[in-house]
Design a protein around this motif. Structure first.
Motif, PDB file in Angstrom:
ATOM      1  N   GLY A  74      31.734 -41.828  72.009  1.00  0.00           N
ATOM      2  CA  GLY A  74      30.556 -40.955  72.052  1.00  0.00           C
ATOM      3  C   GLY A  74      29.292 -41.784  72.175  1.00  0.00           C
ATOM      4  O   GLY A  74      29.207 -42.680  73.014  1.00  0.00           O
ATOM      5  N   ALA A  75      28.304 -41.488  71.321  1.00  0.00           N
ATOM      6  CA  ALA A  75      27.019 -42.192  71.374  1.00  0.00           C
ATOM      7  C   ALA A  75      27.210 -43.701  71.182  1.00  0.00           C
ATOM      8  O   ALA A  75      28.188 -44.136  70.569  1.00  0.00           O
ATOM      9  N   ILE A  76      26.254 -44.475  71.679  1.00  0.00           N
ATOM     10  CA  ILE A  76      26.344 -45.935  71.589  1.00  0.00           C
ATOM     11  C   ILE A  76      26.517 -46.391  70.141  1.00  0.00           C
ATOM     12  O   ILE A  76      27.350 -47.227  69.829  1.00  0.00           O
ATOM     13  N   TYR A  77      25.710 -45.797  69.230  1.00  0.00           N
ATOM     14  CA  TYR A  77      25.780 -46.248  67.830  1.00  0.00           C
ATOM     15  C   TYR A  77      27.143 -45.987  67.201  1.00  0.00           C
ATOM     16  O   TYR A  77      27.574 -46.708  66.306  1.00  0.00           O
ATOM     17  N   LYS A  78      27.853 -44.976  67.712  1.00  0.00           N
ATOM     18  CA  LYS A  78      29.220 -44.700  67.221  1.00  0.00           C
ATOM     19  C   LYS A  78      30.183 -45.781  67.715  1.00  0.00           C
ATOM     20  O   LYS A  78      31.094 -46.193  67.001  1.00  0.00           O
ATOM     21  N   SER A  79      29.951 -46.231  68.942  1.00  0.00           N
ATOM     22  CA  SER A  79      30.777 -47.300  69.521  1.00  0.00           C
ATOM     23  C   SER A  79      30.551 -48.605  68.745  1.00  0.00           C
ATOM     24  O   SER A  79      31.494 -49.339  68.443  1.00  0.00           O
TER      25      SER A  79
ATOM     26  N   TYR B 254      27.989 -54.250  74.607  1.00  0.00           N
ATOM     27  CA  TYR B 254      29.354 -53.730  74.675  1.00  0.00           C
ATOM     28  C   TYR B 254      29.359 -52.259  74.243  1.00  0.00           C
ATOM     29  O   TYR B 254      28.825 -51.904  73.198  1.00  0.00           O
ATOM     30  N   TYR B 255      29.951 -51.408  75.080  1.00  0.00           N
ATOM     31  CA  TYR B 255      29.944 -49.969  74.779  1.00  0.00           C
ATOM     32  C   TYR B 255      31.234 -49.321  75.268  1.00  0.00           C
ATOM     33  O   TYR B 255      31.615 -49.455  76.423  1.00  0.00           O
TER      34      TYR B 255
END
Length: 291
Positions: free
Chosen positions: A203-208, A197-198
């Protein structure tokens, strides 16, 4: 007759060297900068290998003031064994490299008598890591104190059963001699977890991932198990301890002691930047009496 649960993950998920383990735990507890409080009656903490989540877990366990606590109820999810119920340990003692934790057989009998629990075989008990990863921290924090544990393996419960177990266990929250250690990691992200899930807006995936986990943590802090259930249905966030957390929220809701949950630490095992990456999130919370 003594029935021992061995620390089956020592030597792989964490060191089996007692001196090294004690030093590691002491170091992380001190580094957290968290003060002990007698008002803290429970924690939510991760259960990955200590090289991944040991540091984050300290932010939960460092809150514990062992002075008046006689019992620790341990709620962990089941990773290998399927049951639609909660299961109780058949062991009489849980061993750790830094000290043994006796099981409170009286409370186990009391719970057994409700007819709502199944008993888990020692093999199933030893194969499961979710509760074991909390044990060395508990052994460390309760060093020199007489404390007993009540391990409860929380199966794949439906919403109705989460509420039922919550009501059944709520009375234990009202006894200030009882403490609750709830075991859960947060988002398991990546194709190897079948969860990608993104939301690009973050922004970046890790932020999502962080935004998704934060939403879940905020809902848990409200203490509302129904809102948490709704969040899981909507986003399907791969929180492996969703059932233990839900049971705990129902316990808090049904007890006459007002308890407030607050998250104190959030980490990710790595920062996902492409769809090929994967990570697991770790979050630590304290459940405190809200005067």
């Amino acid at each position: 007759m003594e029935k021992t649960r061995r620390p089956s993950h020592a030597g792989s998920w964490y060191t089996d060297n007692p001196k090294k383990l004690a030093e590691e735990l002491e170091g992380w507890l001190a580094a957290s900068g968290v003060d002990k409080s007698p008002d803290v009656r429970g924690v939510i903490a991760p259960h990955a290998g200590y090289s991944y989540s040991g540091r984050a877990a300290a932010y939960a366990f460092a809150n514990i003031d062992p002075t008046n606590i006689l019992r620790v109820f341990l709620l962990g999810p089941s990773h290998h064994y399927y049951t639609p119920k909660c299961a109780l340990s058949m062991a009489t003692v849980y061993k750790t490299p830094i000290g043994d934790l006796p099981i409170d057989l009286e409370v186990i009998e009391e719970l057994k008598a409700t007819g709502k629990f199944e008993m888990m075989d020692i093999r199933i008990d030893e194969a499961e890591h979710s509760m074991e990863m909390h044990l060395p921290y508990l052994a460390k924090v309760f060093e020199g104190h007489q404390v007993k544990v009540i391990p409860i393996l929380v199966g794949a419960l439906n919403a109705e059963n989460e509420a039922m177990y919550g009501r059944l266990l709520a009375k234990y929250v009202d006894d200030p001699n009882n403490f609750f250690s709830v075991s859960s990691d947060f988002c398991h992200w990546g194709s190897r977890f079948n969860y990608t899930y993104y939301e690009k807006k973050h922004g970046a995936i890790y932020k999502s991932i962080e935004a998704l986990d934060t939403m879940g943590m905020d809902i848990i802090e409200t203490g509302d198990p129904d809102a948490f259930k709704q969040y899981l249905l909507e986003y399907d966030n791969t929180i492996c301890g969703r059932h233990p957390i839900s049971v705990f929220l129902h316990m808090v809701r049904n007890s006459s002691t007002k308890i407030k949950i607050k998250f104190l630490r959030y980490e990710q095992s790595s920062q996902c930047k492409s769809m090929r990456d994967s990570s697991v999130s770790y979050a630590s919370a304290a459940a405190k009496v809200d005067a």
